[in-house]
Scaffold this motif. Structure first.
Motif, mmCIF file in Angstrom:
data_model
loop_
_atom_site.group_PDB
_atom_site.id
_atom_site.type_symbol
_atom_site.label_atom_id
_atom_site.label_comp_id
_atom_site.label_asym_id
_atom_site.label_seq_id
_atom_site.Cartn_x
_atom_site.Cartn_y
_atom_site.Cartn_z
ATOM 1 N N GLU A 1 0.841 -1.209 0.000
ATOM 2 C CA GLU A 1 0.000 0.000 0.000
ATOM 3 C C GLU A 1 0.869 1.250 0.000
ATOM 4 O O GLU A 1 0.619 2.189 -0.758
ATOM 5 C CB GLU A 1 -0.925 0.002 1.227
ATOM 6 C CG GLU A 1 -2.035 -1.010 1.150
ATOM 7 C CD GLU A 1 -2.843 -1.098 2.447
ATOM 8 O OE1 GLU A 1 -2.492 -0.429 3.444
ATOM 9 O OE2 GLU A 1 -3.838 -1.852 2.452
ATOM 10 N N HIS A 2 1.905 1.257 0.849
ATOM 11 C CA HIS A 2 2.793 2.415 0.938
ATOM 12 C C HIS A 2 3.505 2.658 -0.400
ATOM 13 O O HIS A 2 3.644 3.798 -0.844
ATOM 14 C CB HIS A 2 3.804 2.217 2.063
ATOM 15 C CG HIS A 2 4.791 3.327 2.189
ATOM 16 N ND1 HIS A 2 4.447 4.587 2.614
ATOM 17 C CD2 HIS A 2 6.121 3.366 1.901
ATOM 18 C CE1 HIS A 2 5.512 5.360 2.594
ATOM 19 N NE2 HIS A 2 6.544 4.636 2.169
ATOM 20 N N MET A 3 3.955 1.584 -1.043
ATOM 21 C CA MET A 3 4.665 1.723 -2.306
ATOM 22 C C MET A 3 3.763 2.332 -3.379
ATOM 23 O O MET A 3 4.152 3.260 -4.081
ATOM 24 C CB MET A 3 5.198 0.379 -2.787
ATOM 25 C CG MET A 3 6.048 0.508 -4.036
ATOM 26 S SD MET A 3 6.459 -1.063 -4.784
ATOM 27 C CE MET A 3 4.894 -1.522 -5.479
ATOM 28 N N PHE A 4 2.528 1.826 -3.509
ATOM 29 C CA PHE A 4 1.622 2.361 -4.521
ATOM 30 C C PHE A 4 1.173 3.778 -4.164
ATOM 31 O O PHE A 4 0.954 4.601 -5.046
ATOM 32 C CB PHE A 4 0.423 1.434 -4.744
ATOM 33 C CG PHE A 4 0.739 0.294 -5.670
ATOM 34 C CD1 PHE A 4 0.812 0.491 -7.035
ATOM 35 C CD2 PHE A 4 0.980 -0.968 -5.173
ATOM 36 C CE1 PHE A 4 1.126 -0.547 -7.889
ATOM 37 C CE2 PHE A 4 1.283 -2.023 -6.017
ATOM 38 C CZ PHE A 4 1.363 -1.809 -7.387
ATOM 39 N N CYS A 5 1.044 4.096 -2.883
ATOM 40 C CA CYS A 5 0.692 5.465 -2.468
ATOM 41 C C CYS A 5 1.807 6.457 -2.793
ATOM 42 O O CYS A 5 1.554 7.656 -2.903
ATOM 43 C CB CYS A 5 0.371 5.515 -0.971
ATOM 44 S SG CYS A 5 -1.274 4.917 -0.587
ATOM 45 N N SER A 6 3.027 5.956 -2.947
ATOM 46 C CA SER A 6 4.134 6.861 -3.269
ATOM 47 C C SER A 6 4.131 7.289 -4.736
ATOM 48 O O SER A 6 4.880 8.190 -5.112
ATOM 49 C CB SER A 6 5.472 6.214 -2.913
ATOM 50 O OG SER A 6 5.740 5.132 -3.775
ATOM 51 N N GLY B 1 0.017 10.982 -7.914
ATOM 52 C CA GLY B 1 -1.367 10.902 -8.355
ATOM 53 C C GLY B 1 -2.205 9.889 -7.591
ATOM 54 O O GLY B 1 -3.425 9.939 -7.643
ATOM 55 N N VAL B 2 -1.573 8.958 -6.875
ATOM 56 C CA VAL B 2 -2.325 7.979 -6.089
ATOM 57 C C VAL B 2 -2.585 8.582 -4.715
ATOM 58 O O VAL B 2 -1.660 8.966 -4.009
ATOM 59 C CB VAL B 2 -1.563 6.643 -5.966
ATOM 60 C CG1 VAL B 2 -2.289 5.693 -5.021
ATOM 61 C CG2 VAL B 2 -1.386 5.999 -7.329
ATOM 62 N N SER B 3 -3.863 8.687 -4.343
ATOM 63 C CA SER B 3 -4.201 9.305 -3.063
ATOM 64 C C SER B 3 -4.377 8.275 -1.947
ATOM 65 O O SER B 3 -4.059 8.555 -0.797
ATOM 66 C CB SER B 3 -5.448 10.176 -3.194
ATOM 67 O OG SER B 3 -6.507 9.435 -3.755
ATOM 68 N N LEU C 1 -8.065 -1.706 -3.603
ATOM 69 C CA LEU C 1 -8.838 -0.527 -3.991
ATOM 70 C C LEU C 1 -7.877 0.644 -4.083
ATOM 71 O O LEU C 1 -7.145 0.936 -3.133
ATOM 72 C CB LEU C 1 -9.934 -0.231 -2.962
ATOM 73 C CG LEU C 1 -10.753 1.028 -3.204
ATOM 74 C CD1 LEU C 1 -11.563 0.915 -4.494
ATOM 75 C CD2 LEU C 1 -11.658 1.300 -2.018
ATOM 76 N N ILE C 2 -7.873 1.324 -5.229
ATOM 77 C CA ILE C 2 -6.956 2.439 -5.460
ATOM 78 C C ILE C 2 -7.763 3.684 -5.816
ATOM 79 O O ILE C 2 -8.599 3.653 -6.726
ATOM 80 C CB ILE C 2 -5.975 2.128 -6.610
ATOM 81 C CG1 ILE C 2 -5.195 0.863 -6.308
ATOM 82 C CG2 ILE C 2 -5.055 3.307 -6.862
ATOM 83 C CD1 ILE C 2 -4.328 0.394 -7.449
ATOM 84 N N HIS C 3 -7.525 4.767 -5.091
ATOM 85 C CA HIS C 3 -8.066 6.080 -5.434
ATOM 86 C C HIS C 3 -6.919 6.887 -6.034
ATOM 87 O O HIS C 3 -5.842 6.966 -5.422
ATOM 88 C CB HIS C 3 -8.613 6.803 -4.192
ATOM 89 C CG HIS C 3 -9.876 6.201 -3.685
ATOM 90 N ND1 HIS C 3 -9.898 5.290 -2.654
ATOM 91 C CD2 HIS C 3 -11.163 6.364 -4.078
ATOM 92 C CE1 HIS C 3 -11.138 4.926 -2.421
ATOM 93 N NE2 HIS C 3 -11.934 5.558 -3.278
ATOM 94 N N TYR C 4 -7.150 7.486 -7.200
ATOM 95 C CA TYR C 4 -6.091 8.236 -7.859
ATOM 96 C C TYR C 4 -6.660 9.465 -8.551
ATOM 97 O O TYR C 4 -7.865 9.552 -8.799
ATOM 98 C CB TYR C 4 -5.337 7.349 -8.863
ATOM 99 C CG TYR C 4 -6.186 6.840 -10.010
ATOM 100 C CD1 TYR C 4 -6.147 7.464 -11.261
ATOM 101 C CD2 TYR C 4 -7.026 5.746 -9.856
ATOM 102 C CE1 TYR C 4 -6.921 7.005 -12.316
ATOM 103 C CE2 TYR C 4 -7.796 5.276 -10.901
ATOM 104 C CZ TYR C 4 -7.748 5.908 -12.129
ATOM 105 O OH TYR C 4 -8.518 5.452 -13.167
ATOM 106 N N GLU C 5 -5.778 10.412 -8.831
ATOM 107 C CA GLU C 5 -6.174 11.646 -9.488
ATOM 108 C C GLU C 5 -5.920 11.500 -10.988
ATOM 109 O O GLU C 5 -4.776 11.339 -11.420
ATOM 110 C CB GLU C 5 -5.380 12.824 -8.925
ATOM 111 C CG GLU C 5 -5.634 13.038 -7.443
ATOM 112 C CD GLU C 5 -4.732 14.106 -6.868
ATOM 113 O OE1 GLU C 5 -4.470 15.105 -7.564
ATOM 114 O OE2 GLU C 5 -4.288 13.918 -5.722
ATOM 115 N N VAL C 6 -6.987 11.576 -11.759
ATOM 116 C CA VAL C 6 -6.911 11.359 -13.198
ATOM 117 C C VAL C 6 -6.028 12.412 -13.879
ATOM 118 O O VAL C 6 -5.390 12.132 -14.890
ATOM 119 C CB VAL C 6 -8.336 11.355 -13.812
ATOM 120 C CG1 VAL C 6 -8.292 11.096 -15.302
ATOM 121 C CG2 VAL C 6 -9.187 10.304 -13.122
ATOM 122 N N ALA C 7 -5.949 13.589 -13.305
ATOM 123 C CA ALA C 7 -5.131 14.655 -13.896
ATOM 124 C C ALA C 7 -3.641 14.316 -13.857
ATOM 125 O O ALA C 7 -2.876 14.786 -14.697
ATOM 126 C CB ALA C 7 -5.385 15.966 -13.159
#
Length: 196
Positions: free
Chosen positions: A32-37, A40-42, A54-60
């Motif tokens: 989780e920490h690695m993907f959050c780094s 754009g991944v929130s 489950l991944i929340h990310y910023e499309v921009a």
């Protein structure tokens, strides 16, 4: 060939995936920490009992295809891959240093195996020496001339001479590995998260 993951739910900015290999990878907080780094991944949440992420990310900042590519690359590794536990706990800069070191070490090993008693440097030797030089010079941000691996390379080159450049590169590479191990140990003693 088995699928690496299945997209269960996908709307812009939110994606849920079924990932069978989560059964074998049990260091969920580190994943989780690695993907959050990733920029754009929130947030990332893994549900180990149902093997979903489950991944929340910023499309921009991050496209769906780029995110899926990252996930695919990470989860393509097989069960009990020895690099999993090592690489996931490193920050990206240190991970890059180790990957460059492993690559140059492989070239040095191949060049050393091919070396005969009647030695004349070829393209492989020059490539291995150049890769080792790049590896040594590319890590660290402070005064690079004072790094132990660079000092060792200079001293070894002066004592062995340019005709033994493969040996010089091997010794420099070994000192580089020792320096990276020392840096990794120093970073592990510092806390990963701070609570305020």
């Amino acid at each position: 060939m088995n699928a690496k993951f299945y997209v269960l739910h996908d709307i812009p900015g939110r994606m849920r995936l079924q990932i069978p290999s989560l059964r074998d990878k049990t260091n969920y907080k580190e994943i989780e920490h690695m993907f959050c780094s990733l920029k754009g991944v929130s947030s990332v949440r893994i549900e180990p009992s149902i093997q979903t992420m489950l991944i929340h990310y910023e499309v921009a900042y991050l496209s769906r295809s780029t995110l899926l590519r990252y996930i695919s690359v990470f989860f393509q590794q097989t069960r009990l891959d020895p690099l999993d536990d090592i690489m996931i706990q490193m920050d990206p800069a240190m991970r890059n240093d180790w990957l460059r070191t492993l690559f140059s070490g492989g070239l040095l090993l191949l060049a050393g195996i091919r070396k005969s008693s009647f030695y004349k440097p070829d393209a492989l030797v020059y490539g291995a020496v150049a890769a080792t030089g790049y590896t040594v010079l590319s890590h660290g941000t402070s005064n690079k001339i004072r790094h132990p691996d660079i000092l060792t390379g200079i001293i070894t080159l002066l004592s062995l001479g340019p005709s033994n450049m493969l040996y010089v590169a091997m010794i420099t590479w070994i000192v580089n590995v020792l320096e990276l191990l020392h840096e990794k140990q120093k970073k592990q003693t510092r806390p990963l998260y701070t609570v305020s």
